[in-house]
Design a protein around this motif. Sequence first.
Motif, PDB file in Angstrom:
ATOM      1  N   VAL A  99       0.840  -1.201   0.000  1.00 53.14           N
ATOM      2  CA  VAL A  99       0.000   0.000   0.000  1.00 53.14           C
ATOM      3  C   VAL A  99       0.874   1.250   0.000  1.00 53.14           C
ATOM      4  CG1 VAL A  99      -1.630   1.330   1.402  1.00 53.14           C
ATOM      5  CG2 VAL A  99      -2.004  -1.103   1.041  1.00 53.14           C
ATOM      6  N   GLU A 100       1.922   1.234   0.791  1.00 53.64           N
ATOM      7  CA  GLU A 100       2.840   2.384   0.826  1.00 53.64           C
ATOM      8  C   GLU A 100       3.488   2.610  -0.532  1.00 53.64           C
ATOM      9  OE1 GLU A 100       5.599   1.819   4.011  1.00 53.64           O
ATOM     10  OE2 GLU A 100       4.061   2.052   5.550  1.00 53.64           O
ATOM     11  N   LYS A 101       3.841   1.518  -1.205  1.00 52.55           N
ATOM     12  CA  LYS A 101       4.455   1.624  -2.531  1.00 52.55           C
ATOM     13  C   LYS A 101       3.465   2.231  -3.529  1.00 52.55           C
ATOM     14  CE  LYS A 101       6.563  -1.192  -6.142  1.00 52.55           C
ATOM     15  NZ  LYS A 101       6.853  -2.551  -6.588  1.00 52.55           N
ATOM     16  N   GLU A 102       2.226   1.745  -3.504  1.00 55.54           N
ATOM     17  CA  GLU A 102       1.198   2.288  -4.403  1.00 55.54           C
ATOM     18  C   GLU A 102       0.942   3.764  -4.122  1.00 55.54           C
ATOM     19  OE1 GLU A 102      -2.356  -0.047  -4.185  1.00 55.54           O
ATOM     20  OE2 GLU A 102      -1.332  -1.893  -4.760  1.00 55.54           O
ATOM     21  N   THR A 103       0.889   4.104  -2.863  1.00 59.82           N
ATOM     22  CA  THR A 103       0.678   5.509  -2.483  1.00 59.82           C
ATOM     23  C   THR A 103       1.814   6.375  -3.001  1.00 59.82           C
ATOM     24  OG1 THR A 103      -0.453   4.785  -0.483  1.00 59.82           O
ATOM     25  CG2 THR A 103       0.313   7.069  -0.537  1.00 59.82           C
ATOM     26  N   GLN A 104       3.027   5.887  -2.869  1.00 59.71           N
ATOM     27  CA  GLN A 104       4.185   6.650  -3.348  1.00 59.71           C
ATOM     28  C   GLN A 104       4.131   6.830  -4.864  1.00 59.71           C
ATOM     29  OE1 GLN A 104       6.230   8.067  -1.158  1.00 59.71           O
ATOM     30  NE2 GLN A 104       7.125   9.144  -2.860  1.00 59.71           N
TER      31      GLN A 104
END
Length: 118
Positions: free
Chosen positions: A73-78
């Motif tokens: 999720v953090e990767k997608e958000t970034q």
Amino acid sequence: MASQSQGIQQLLQAEKRAAEKVAEARKRKNRRLKQAKEEAQAEIEQYRLQREKDFKAKEAAALGSHGSSTTEVEKETQEKMTILQNNFQKNREEVLTSLLNLVCDIKPEIHLNYRING
């Protein structure tokens, strides 16, 4: 009379020694209480750290793959933030120019409700 005076002196000295012993006993008691408090604090801290370690272990076991989904999720958000930043940089000049044109291009008009009756 002299023996009474000597007896009084002995009593005063005995009372002074007793007061010193009581004061020393109080000091020892206070030192021991302070030491016991420090020992208890250290023991509490050690217990808290152990319980926290156990909790982290159980949390990691219970969540399992949740950690990987969090990083996903953090990767997608970034990635989304990067796309938004790129779009912002690309469209910034155009939007600023459009806003400045709207603000600076003044067309004076008489309002509909204005009446020219003298």
